[in-house]
Design a protein around this motif. Structure first.
Motif, short mmCIF file in Angstrom:
data_model
loop_
_atom_site.label_atom_id
_atom_site.label_comp_id
_atom_site.label_asym_id
_atom_site.label_seq_id
_atom_site.Cartn_x
_atom_site.Cartn_y
_atom_site.Cartn_z
N GLN A 4 0.83 -1.19 0.00
CA GLN A 4 0.00 0.00 0.00
C GLN A 4 0.88 1.26 0.00
N PRO A 5 0.35 2.38 -0.51
CA PRO A 5 1.16 3.60 -0.60
C PRO A 5 1.74 4.04 0.74
N GLN A 6 1.01 3.79 1.81
CA GLN A 6 1.49 4.20 3.13
C GLN A 6 2.63 3.33 3.65
N GLU A 7 2.93 2.23 2.96
CA GLU A 7 4.00 1.35 3.39
C GLU A 7 5.35 1.71 2.79
N LEU A 8 5.37 2.61 1.82
CA LEU A 8 6.64 3.02 1.23
C LEU A 8 7.49 3.77 2.24
N ASP A 9 8.80 3.55 2.17
CA ASP A 9 9.73 4.25 3.04
C ASP A 9 10.45 5.38 2.32
N ALA A 10 10.58 5.29 1.00
CA ALA A 10 11.25 6.33 0.23
C ALA A 10 10.96 6.12 -1.25
N VAL A 11 11.13 7.19 -2.02
CA VAL A 11 11.00 7.17 -3.48
C VAL A 11 12.24 7.86 -4.05
N ILE A 12 12.74 7.35 -5.16
CA ILE A 12 13.83 8.03 -5.85
C ILE A 12 13.52 8.09 -7.33
N LEU A 13 13.85 9.22 -7.96
CA LEU A 13 13.50 9.48 -9.36
C LEU A 13 14.76 9.67 -10.20
N SER A 14 14.76 9.04 -11.37
CA SER A 14 15.88 9.20 -12.29
C SER A 14 15.84 10.54 -13.00
N HIS A 15 14.63 10.98 -13.37
CA HIS A 15 14.44 12.26 -14.05
C HIS A 15 12.96 12.59 -14.04
N TYR A 16 12.59 13.71 -14.67
CA TYR A 16 11.24 14.24 -14.50
C TYR A 16 10.34 14.11 -15.71
N HIS A 17 10.64 13.25 -16.64
CA HIS A 17 9.68 12.97 -17.71
C HIS A 17 8.45 12.26 -17.12
N PRO A 18 7.25 12.55 -17.64
CA PRO A 18 6.02 12.04 -17.03
C PRO A 18 5.94 10.52 -16.93
N ASP A 19 6.57 9.79 -17.87
CA ASP A 19 6.49 8.34 -17.77
C ASP A 19 7.32 7.79 -16.61
N HIS A 20 8.00 8.70 -15.90
CA HIS A 20 8.76 8.30 -14.70
C HIS A 20 8.26 9.01 -13.44
N THR A 21 7.37 10.00 -13.60
CA THR A 21 6.95 10.80 -12.44
C THR A 21 5.46 11.09 -12.36
N ALA A 22 4.67 10.65 -13.33
CA ALA A 22 3.27 11.08 -13.42
C ALA A 22 2.45 10.77 -12.17
N ASP A 23 2.80 9.73 -11.45
CA ASP A 23 2.00 9.34 -10.29
C ASP A 23 2.54 9.87 -8.96
N ILE A 24 3.49 10.79 -9.00
CA ILE A 24 3.96 11.39 -7.76
C ILE A 24 2.82 12.13 -7.06
N GLY A 25 2.09 12.96 -7.80
CA GLY A 25 0.96 13.68 -7.21
C GLY A 25 -0.10 12.73 -6.68
N VAL A 26 -0.32 11.64 -7.38
CA VAL A 26 -1.30 10.64 -6.95
C VAL A 26 -0.84 9.98 -5.65
N LEU A 27 0.43 9.67 -5.56
CA LEU A 27 1.00 9.10 -4.34
C LEU A 27 0.85 10.07 -3.17
N GLN A 28 1.10 11.34 -3.41
CA GLN A 28 0.97 12.34 -2.35
C GLN A 28 -0.46 12.40 -1.82
N HIS A 29 -1.43 12.35 -2.73
CA HIS A 29 -2.82 12.41 -2.30
C HIS A 29 -3.26 11.13 -1.61
N ALA A 30 -2.71 10.01 -2.03
CA ALA A 30 -3.03 8.75 -1.36
C ALA A 30 -2.60 8.81 0.10
N ARG A 31 -1.42 9.31 0.35
CA ARG A 31 -0.94 9.40 1.73
C ARG A 31 -1.68 10.48 2.51
#
Length: 244
Positions: free
Chosen positions: A48-75
């Motif tokens: 579940q999203p609340q079980e993550l301990d950390a996230v790391i991103l290679s770069h900011y193209h949407p196919d690598h970051t599009a769900d960051i906002g979704v993850l933030q809202h889930a938490r």
């Protein structure tokens, strides 16, 4: 270490699937590497999203970051439901200030800039970085824990520096957005032959092809890479699990 493929498509997710996202676990610490479109939906089949301990991103193209906002809202919503969660660290480079600023959201997540010239410790993981050849700043990662090594190329055309960077890795998670008869250099991507050459020259134990194209017969990517690399080659697949 345990690696689970959450999403592996390049550019955009195929129907009912996800673009780049990889869950890496060790000693109870759960690190999400990239968080592309569809990743949060698929991730919930594993944790579940609340079980993550950390996230790391290679770069900011949407196919690598599009769900960051979704993850933030889930938490955020889990907090409303009474689940008190610590602030989630999201590691990214700071060479795009606008995109980096999005990694911090209220007290839900906090953006942390990694130093590409140094090392980063996240839980049990030690990470080092290599700038890739891509239209925007992007960083490959060499991740070590428990005496094992995973190298993730991020998005990049082939560069000689990858060979030493990937040397003797237990798993090379290598982008492969083009077939062997195509040249992905101008787009900042590798083809299957280059992925195989990298795996062979770096003497890695296993090659996993990811960031896959949406056309053609994907099995040909393995055939083409195997001309160069004599070790184990796999295509990334949804929920594929690899123990290192």
């Amino acid at each position: 270490m345990k690696l689970t493929i959450i999403g592996y498509w390049g550019g955009y997710p195929k129907k009912n699937e996800a673009s780049s996202g990889y869950l890496l676990e060790h000693d109870g610490f759960q690190l999400l590497i990239d968080c592309g479109s569809g990743v949060l939906s698929k991730l919930q089949n594993i944790i579940q999203p609340q079980e993550l301990d950390a996230v790391i991103l290679s770069h900011y193209h949407p196919d690598h970051t599009a769900d960051i906002g979704v993850l933030q809202h889930a938490r955020l919503i889990q907090g409303f439901l009474g689940n008190e969660l610590p602030t989630l660290p999201i590691y990214g480079h700071s060479f795009n200030e606008h995109e980096f600023s999005k990694l911090t959201y209220k007290t839900i997540t906090k953006g942390h800039a990694y130093d590409p010239e140094g090392t980063l410790t996240a839980g049990p993981f030690k990470l080092s970085f290599l700038k890739t050849n891509h239209p925007v700043p992007c960083y490959a990662m060499r991740i070590e824990a428990g005496g094992k090594t995973l190298v993730y190329t991020g998005d990049s055309s082939f560069k000689e520096e990858f060979i030493d960077f990937s040397r003797n890795a237990d798993v090379l998670l290598c982008e492969c957005n083009f077939y062997g008869n195509q040249n992905g250099r101008s787009a900042g991507h590798m083809n299957s032959v280059e992925a195989g050459q990298l795996a062979q020259k770096a003497e890695v134990k296993q090659l996993i092809l990811t960031h896959l194209p949406h056309y053609g017969s994907l099995g040909e990517l393995i055939t083409e890479a195997s001309v160069q690399y004599s070790g184990i080659i796999k295509l990334a697949e949804e929920f594929q699990s690899i123990s290192l």
